[in-house]
Motif scaffolding. Structure first.
Motif, mmCIF file in Angstrom:
data_model
loop_
_atom_site.group_PDB
_atom_site.id
_atom_site.type_symbol
_atom_site.label_atom_id
_atom_site.label_comp_id
_atom_site.label_asym_id
_atom_site.label_seq_id
_atom_site.Cartn_x
_atom_site.Cartn_y
_atom_site.Cartn_z
ATOM 1 N N VAL A 192 5.694 -3.197 -7.955
ATOM 2 C CA VAL A 192 5.938 -1.766 -7.696
ATOM 3 C C VAL A 192 4.745 -0.939 -8.160
ATOM 4 O O VAL A 192 4.284 -0.025 -7.444
ATOM 5 C CB VAL A 192 7.238 -1.303 -8.395
ATOM 6 C CG1 VAL A 192 7.363 0.224 -8.342
ATOM 7 C CG2 VAL A 192 8.448 -1.948 -7.742
ATOM 8 N N HIS A 193 4.203 -1.240 -9.335
ATOM 9 C CA HIS A 193 3.034 -0.511 -9.823
ATOM 10 C C HIS A 193 1.861 -0.670 -8.858
ATOM 11 O O HIS A 193 1.140 0.298 -8.568
ATOM 12 C CB HIS A 193 2.644 -1.009 -11.211
ATOM 13 C CG HIS A 193 3.591 -0.583 -12.285
ATOM 14 N ND1 HIS A 193 3.416 -0.899 -13.621
ATOM 15 C CD2 HIS A 193 4.739 0.140 -12.232
ATOM 16 C CE1 HIS A 193 4.405 -0.385 -14.323
ATOM 17 N NE2 HIS A 193 5.221 0.242 -13.508
ATOM 18 N N ALA A 194 1.665 -1.885 -8.373
ATOM 19 C CA ALA A 194 0.562 -2.125 -7.430
ATOM 20 C C ALA A 194 0.761 -1.342 -6.138
ATOM 21 O O ALA A 194 -0.200 -0.797 -5.568
ATOM 22 C CB ALA A 194 0.447 -3.613 -7.142
ATOM 23 N N LEU A 195 2.011 -1.252 -5.662
ATOM 24 C CA LEU A 195 2.289 -0.499 -4.438
ATOM 25 C C LEU A 195 2.015 0.989 -4.630
ATOM 26 O O LEU A 195 1.464 1.651 -3.738
ATOM 27 C CB LEU A 195 3.749 -0.710 -4.023
ATOM 28 C CG LEU A 195 4.069 -2.036 -3.338
ATOM 29 C CD1 LEU A 195 5.580 -2.222 -3.242
ATOM 30 C CD2 LEU A 195 3.444 -2.064 -1.946
ATOM 31 N N LEU A 196 2.389 1.520 -5.788
ATOM 32 C CA LEU A 196 2.142 2.939 -6.033
ATOM 33 C C LEU A 196 0.646 3.229 -6.100
ATOM 34 O O LEU A 196 0.174 4.245 -5.572
ATOM 35 C CB LEU A 196 2.826 3.370 -7.339
ATOM 36 C CG LEU A 196 4.361 3.344 -7.324
ATOM 37 C CD1 LEU A 196 4.920 3.721 -8.684
ATOM 38 C CD2 LEU A 196 4.913 4.274 -6.245
ATOM 39 N N ARG A 197 -0.119 2.335 -6.721
ATOM 40 C CA ARG A 197 -1.564 2.523 -6.763
ATOM 41 C C ARG A 197 -2.171 2.414 -5.363
ATOM 42 O O ARG A 197 -3.100 3.142 -5.020
ATOM 43 C CB ARG A 197 -2.199 1.491 -7.697
ATOM 44 C CG ARG A 197 -1.855 1.697 -9.163
ATOM 45 C CD ARG A 197 -2.759 0.863 -10.061
ATOM 46 N NE ARG A 197 -2.321 0.952 -11.435
ATOM 47 C CZ ARG A 197 -1.619 0.023 -12.060
ATOM 48 N NH1 ARG A 197 -1.290 -1.076 -11.418
ATOM 49 N NH2 ARG A 197 -1.262 0.177 -13.311
ATOM 50 N N GLU A 198 -1.639 1.485 -4.564
ATOM 51 C CA GLU A 198 -2.131 1.335 -3.189
ATOM 52 C C GLU A 198 -1.888 2.610 -2.385
ATOM 53 O O GLU A 198 -2.760 3.072 -1.641
ATOM 54 C CB GLU A 198 -1.422 0.156 -2.526
ATOM 55 C CG GLU A 198 -1.787 -0.069 -1.059
ATOM 56 C CD GLU A 198 -0.925 -1.126 -0.399
ATOM 57 O OE1 GLU A 198 -0.669 -1.005 0.817
ATOM 58 O OE2 GLU A 198 -0.480 -2.065 -1.083
ATOM 59 N N LEU A 199 -0.683 3.187 -2.558
ATOM 60 C CA LEU A 199 -0.380 4.450 -1.879
ATOM 61 C C LEU A 199 -1.329 5.553 -2.319
ATOM 62 O O LEU A 199 -1.837 6.335 -1.496
ATOM 63 C CB LEU A 199 1.060 4.867 -2.181
ATOM 64 C CG LEU A 199 2.145 4.507 -1.183
ATOM 65 C CD1 LEU A 199 3.489 5.002 -1.695
ATOM 66 C CD2 LEU A 199 1.849 5.101 0.186
ATOM 67 N N ALA A 200 -1.566 5.646 -3.622
ATOM 68 C CA ALA A 200 -2.474 6.673 -4.140
ATOM 69 C C ALA A 200 -3.880 6.466 -3.591
ATOM 70 O O ALA A 200 -4.559 7.437 -3.214
ATOM 71 C CB ALA A 200 -2.483 6.647 -5.667
ATOM 72 N N ASP A 201 -4.333 5.215 -3.515
ATOM 73 C CA ASP A 201 -5.675 4.944 -2.994
ATOM 74 C C ASP A 201 -5.810 5.359 -1.541
ATOM 75 O O ASP A 201 -6.916 5.647 -1.070
ATOM 76 C CB ASP A 201 -6.007 3.453 -3.132
ATOM 77 C CG ASP A 201 -6.228 3.034 -4.584
ATOM 78 O OD1 ASP A 201 -6.462 3.937 -5.419
ATOM 79 O OD2 ASP A 201 -6.155 1.829 -4.885
ATOM 80 N N ARG A 202 -4.690 5.422 -0.830
ATOM 81 C CA ARG A 202 -4.715 5.851 0.574
ATOM 82 C C ARG A 202 -4.546 7.362 0.721
ATOM 83 O O ARG A 202 -4.452 7.873 1.831
ATOM 84 C CB ARG A 202 -3.619 5.125 1.353
ATOM 85 C CG ARG A 202 -3.949 3.654 1.585
ATOM 86 C CD ARG A 202 -2.745 2.801 1.895
ATOM 87 N NE ARG A 202 -1.881 3.370 2.934
ATOM 88 C CZ ARG A 202 -0.717 2.839 3.292
ATOM 89 N NH1 ARG A 202 -0.281 1.756 2.672
ATOM 90 N NH2 ARG A 202 -0.003 3.387 4.242
ATOM 91 N N GLY A 203 -4.467 8.073 -0.420
ATOM 92 C CA GLY A 203 -4.458 9.530 -0.371
ATOM 93 C C GLY A 203 -3.142 10.192 -0.679
ATOM 94 O O GLY A 203 -3.063 11.425 -0.741
ATOM 95 N N THR A 204 -2.074 9.414 -0.874
ATOM 96 C CA THR A 204 -0.781 10.007 -1.196
ATOM 97 C C THR A 204 -0.790 10.520 -2.638
ATOM 98 O O THR A 204 -1.273 9.836 -3.543
ATOM 99 C CB THR A 204 0.354 8.981 -1.030
ATOM 100 O OG1 THR A 204 0.379 8.526 0.319
ATOM 101 C CG2 THR A 204 1.704 9.581 -1.377
ATOM 102 N N ALA A 205 -0.250 11.702 -2.839
ATOM 103 C CA ALA A 205 -0.056 12.234 -4.189
ATOM 104 C C ALA A 205 1.260 11.676 -4.723
ATOM 105 O O ALA A 205 2.301 11.818 -4.084
ATOM 106 C CB ALA A 205 -0.017 13.749 -4.163
ATOM 107 N N ILE A 206 1.211 11.019 -5.880
ATOM 108 C CA ILE A 206 2.386 10.373 -6.460
ATOM 109 C C ILE A 206 2.822 11.132 -7.710
ATOM 110 O O ILE A 206 2.005 11.409 -8.582
ATOM 111 C CB ILE A 206 2.096 8.906 -6.848
ATOM 112 C CG1 ILE A 206 1.469 8.133 -5.678
ATOM 113 C CG2 ILE A 206 3.349 8.225 -7.363
ATOM 114 C CD1 ILE A 206 2.399 7.803 -4.579
ATOM 115 N N VAL A 207 4.113 11.444 -7.773
ATOM 116 C CA VAL A 207 4.699 12.039 -8.976
ATOM 117 C C VAL A 207 5.714 11.045 -9.518
ATOM 118 O O VAL A 207 6.736 10.779 -8.875
ATOM 119 C CB VAL A 207 5.365 13.397 -8.693
ATOM 120 C CG1 VAL A 207 5.960 13.961 -9.989
ATOM 121 C CG2 VAL A 207 4.372 14.377 -8.094
ATOM 122 N N VAL A 208 5.429 10.475 -10.686
ATOM 123 C CA VAL A 208 6.279 9.462 -11.303
ATOM 124 C C VAL A 208 7.109 10.108 -12.405
ATOM 125 O O VAL A 208 6.568 10.786 -13.280
ATOM 126 C CB VAL A 208 5.438 8.310 -11.896
ATOM 127 C CG1 VAL A 208 6.334 7.312 -12.626
ATOM 128 C CG2 VAL A 208 4.649 7.607 -10.806
#
Length: 514
Positions: A451-467
């Motif tokens: 899950v952590h890797a997926l969130l980082r992958e999303l962020a690397d593609r430009g998504t803003a993540i709020v955890v």
């Protein structure tokens, strides 16, 4: 912390050779478990290892298909149902809450066991007093008369624990009890566990948080794929050894890896002056002037104690909380978000902290759950079921979702695989902003890293993540910035370099920076 009484090796529970079959699956294959009086015995394993199945058998939910259970000096006991388990002296706090939302706290704790006057009338005063004593024991300061559905998930979990304590059981089973709790609440729970062990009760403690296992347990039993992998004294093992036994391989440690925020002249999301507007004379506003922003590719974490307003902030921005006042901007332009439909249309997603209550459609298939947030992707006048299944198969392979087929009902999957399905739902949407509320609650160490890797992958593609997370190591591992909430306000902001567990807890509990 070893609470085992080594002077008393009296065995309270001995489960030997337990077997359980479900259609197409052998969930338990000759599993052994022994618990002594006065012992905290941890049970660990990946999602789907058989932990919850074994506990459901001990609690009378499922009958075993083989093996023998001896309990409190009685040999080969038959636990026909949950009432039979309670009569034996076995009480369980399930991972998924089992409360009645419309009933009061007191009515939930003493359901079917309320004190009565003559002629069967409930003795309300005694009911409130008995409930108050139990709530004091778990340090939960709520009115016994309040409806459970008005409590936060963490408060509801403490009600579940108070309910289990009310049965005065000899064996107390806790299945992921701290998943919804903050550190302070966890310390309170550990105090309750230690006192119960000193009183001679046996405790089975199930948790994916290995640091808790080493803090509270005397012995630990490991399951993998429904099979017993060993029982070890806690002082003779290590987290690395347990992980290797659980997953059959060594896992890389989840280190703090910064994301790479994308250079942008303006934030992708900005929230200004978020406040509650009281809707009645008795309402007290929780959120007070909450303002923050998130850049493209940035991971921002909200930390704080239970009830600080983190989830309420996310729900307000997602359009799922009413009677609020705020200004929301997306890429510098004012955005109107009154409903979740508005949020999704603008590219804002929200992964709920309670996947079963407000995230999943339990009666539907894995494929239908993945497709739910972006049905337009599969047609306008009618839905293309072959496309839905094909897309779901792609996500099942990509996220390694353990399901026989994409037509498997989501309710039949383990908690970790259900969480992956929710993540797949929002990956399909390709959100600009994604709120993830307690993203690894109740999942094993392997899934947590994925899950952590997926969130980082999303962020690397430009998504803003709020955890939003009560797991401080998770916050420190993921966040580029940490916003700490206290009593409905943002008490402070910490950069990655400034953030530490001590700094976060100081802000959360006192509102003061270090």
């Amino acid at each position: 912390m070893d609470t085992t009484d080594h002077k008393d090796d009296g065995v309270l529970l001995a489960a030997r050779g337990i077997v359980k079959h479900f259609p197409g699956v052998k969930a338990l294959d000759c599993v052994d478990l022994e618990v002594r009086r006065g012992e905290v015995h941890a049970l660990v394993g990946e999602n789907g290892a058989g932990k919850s199945t074994l506990m459901h058998i001990l609690a009378g939910v499922f009958p075993p298909d083989g093996g023998q259970i001896d309990f409190a000096g009685q040999e080969n006991v038959r636990i026909a149902n949950e009432h039979a388990a309670q009569r034996l002296g076995i009480s369980i706090v399930f991972q998924e809450r089992s409360l009645f939302g419309d009933l009061s706290v007191a009515e939930n704790i003493f359901a079917g066991r309320q004190p009565t006057w003559g002629w069967g009338h409930v003795h309300r005063r005694r009911l409130w007093l008995q409930t108050r004593r139990l709530l004091d024991r778990v340090r939960l300061n709520v009115d016994p008369r309040i409806a459970v559905n008005r409590l936060s998930p963490a408060q509801q979990q403490m009600v579940e624990i108070a309910k289990a304590l009310s049965l005065d059981a000899q064996l107390l089973i806790l299945d992921e009890p701290t998943a919804a709790l903050t550190e302070n609440e966890t310390r309170t729970l550990f105090g309750v566990i230690e006192q119960s062990a000193r009183e001679g009760r046996g405790i089975i403690y199930i948790s994916h948080r290995l640091e808790e296992v080493f803090q509270i347990a005397g012995r630990v039993t490991v399951l993998k794929d429904g099979k017993w992998q060993g029982t070890l004294p806690i002082e003779q093992t290590s987290p690395d050894e347990l992980v290797t036994r659980m997953v059959g391989r060594e896992l890389a440690h989840s280190a703090a890896i910064p994301s790479n925020p994308i250079a942008s002249p303006q934030p992708i999301l900005e929230v200004r002056g978020l406040c509650d507007r009281p809707s009645g004379l008795r309402d007290r506003p929780l959120l007070k002037d909450v303002s923050f922003k998130v850049d493209p590719g940035e991971i921002v974490a909200f930390a704080g104690l239970s009830g600080a307003g983190r989830t309420e902030t996310a729900l307000a921005v997602f359009g799922a909380r009413h009677h609020i006042r705020c200004d929301i901007f997306m890429n510098g332009a004012r955005a109107c978000i009154r409903t979740p439909r508005d949020a999704v249309r603008l590219g804002v997603g929200y992964l709920s902290e309670d996947r079963k209550e407000s995230g999943l459609f339990l009666e539907m298939t894995l494929a239908a759950n993945i497709a739910a947030a972006n049905l337009r992707h599969f047609g306008t006048w009618w839905l293309s079921k072959p496309r839905i299944r094909q897309t779901a198969r792609q996500f099942r392979e990509r996220l390694r979702i353990a399901a026989p087929t994409v037509d498997t009902p989501i309710v039949n999957l383990s908690g970790g695989n259900q969480q992956k399905a929710l993540i797949a739902r929002w990956l399909l949407l390709e959100p600009k902003v994604l709120f993830v509320d307690e993203p690894t609650r109740g999942v094993d160490v392997g899934v947590k890293g994925e899950v952590h890797a997926l969130l980082r992958e999303l962020a690397d593609r430009g998504t803003a993540i709020v955890v939003i997370s009560s797991d401080l190591p998770e916050v420190l591992a993921l966040a580029d910035r940490v916003l700490v909430m206290r009593e409905g306000r943002i008490a402070g902001e910490l950069t990655r370099a400034q953030a530490s567990e001590d700094a976060i807890m100081r802000l959360a509990s006192t509102g003061l920076a270090a």
